[in-house]
Design an enzyme around this catalytic site. Sequence first.
Site, PDB file in Angstrom:
ATOM      1  N   SER A 105      18.638  -7.280  30.015  1.00 55.53           N
ATOM      2  CA  SER A 105      18.694  -8.728  30.213  1.00 55.53           C
ATOM      3  C   SER A 105      17.280  -9.302  30.225  1.00 55.53           C
ATOM      4  O   SER A 105      16.444  -8.892  31.034  1.00 55.53           O
ATOM      5  CB  SER A 105      19.384  -9.048  31.533  1.00 55.53           C
TER       6      SER A 105
ATOM      7  N   HIS B 114      20.366  -8.980  25.884  1.00 57.32           N
ATOM      8  CA  HIS B 114      21.257  -9.909  26.583  1.00 57.32           C
ATOM      9  C   HIS B 114      20.447 -11.138  26.997  1.00 57.32           C
ATOM     10  O   HIS B 114      19.474 -11.022  27.757  1.00 57.32           O
ATOM     11  CB  HIS B 114      21.838  -9.195  27.803  1.00 57.32           C
TER      12      HIS B 114
ATOM     13  N   ASP C 242      20.440 -14.790  28.839  1.00 51.61           N
ATOM     14  CA  ASP C 242      21.157 -15.612  29.816  1.00 51.61           C
ATOM     15  C   ASP C 242      20.772 -17.076  29.670  1.00 51.61           C
ATOM     16  O   ASP C 242      19.693 -17.488  30.094  1.00 51.61           O
ATOM     17  CB  ASP C 242      20.831 -15.130  31.232  1.00 51.61           C
TER      18      ASP C 242
ATOM     19  N   MET D  18      21.254 -20.686  30.915  1.00 52.87           N
ATOM     20  CA  MET D  18      21.745 -21.366  32.130  1.00 52.87           C
ATOM     21  C   MET D  18      21.318 -22.820  32.119  1.00 52.87           C
ATOM     22  O   MET D  18      20.174 -23.119  31.754  1.00 52.87           O
ATOM     23  CB  MET D  18      21.173 -20.696  33.378  1.00 52.87           C
TER      24      MET D  18
ATOM     25  N   MET E 264      25.994 -19.664  30.380  1.00 48.04           N
ATOM     26  CA  MET E 264      26.357 -20.158  31.710  1.00 48.04           C
ATOM     27  C   MET E 264      26.008 -21.640  31.740  1.00 48.04           C
ATOM     28  O   MET E 264      25.072 -22.085  32.421  1.00 48.04           O
ATOM     29  CB  MET E 264      25.600 -19.365  32.780  1.00 48.04           C
TER      30      MET E 264
ATOM     31  N   ASP F 223      27.888  -7.108  34.232  1.00 51.83           N
ATOM     32  CA  ASP F 223      26.624  -7.839  34.260  1.00 51.83           C
ATOM     33  C   ASP F 223      26.298  -8.189  35.701  1.00 51.83           C
ATOM     34  O   ASP F 223      26.985  -8.998  36.322  1.00 51.83           O
ATOM     35  CB  ASP F 223      26.771  -9.094  33.397  1.00 51.83           C
TER      36      ASP F 223
END
Length: 220
Positions: free
Chosen positions: A9, A34, A36, A38, A69, A176
């Site tokens: 990540s 990965h 993320d 957000m 997200m 995760d």
Amino acid sequence: MNNYPIFPSLLAFDFAFLQRQVAEVAAAGAAGLHFDLMDGQFVPNLTFGPMVLAALRPHTALPFWAHLMTYNPEALIEPLAQAGTTRVYLHPESTPHIHRVLGQVRAAGMEVGVAINPGTPVDILEPVLELVDGVLVMSVNPGFGGQAFIPSSIGRVAQVQALAQRLGLTPSIECDGGVDCTTIGPLARAGMTGAVVGSALFRSGDPATALRDVVAAAQK
Ligand code: DX5
Ligand code: ZN
């Protein structure tokens, strides 16, 4: 040795040295990266958008998996496709139209994933499982790296695996959050087919060795 898929990540990377750290985990056998994304609304943290994926795309052949997200995930699908994203994970908690948005990811030419929060019943997957290539079982409440693993996630992985078998489907199943050498073995035995690993890779300052250690721990 490197046949258990690990997806580092980027949240745990040093953003001043992204390209260098991507090269390090690639050389150590990472299966993909990965990302993320957000929005500070769906989760209480704000990270980055598709332009970071686009910037890194010329520097590695690794698959890019985007974990959205964000509310209004529809808005990011085309920019992620343009950025060279391989797979997109969407949360059903982030949109009233999860079935439609999963279809939009497929239509944009990317692999399709669905991610569920620790408090969301696994049953929510039943109507959409046939649409997806993978399920991401959140083993922390999303928003931050370095949080404590939620032990009930092991049983939830087994529930997803049982649901998939009942429906005659074979999605990949990843976890995760809080995955490390201690938690990865029980998760793999419950049916997890690959893992996202963030802070556990960088705790020691030697991500290559840490990555090999979690692969070995998954196979014990
Ligand atoms: C959490 C993110 C994770 C996070 C995992 O909201 O979705 O991808 O980076 O980090 P660790 O492995 O440190 O829990
Ligand atoms: Zn994630």
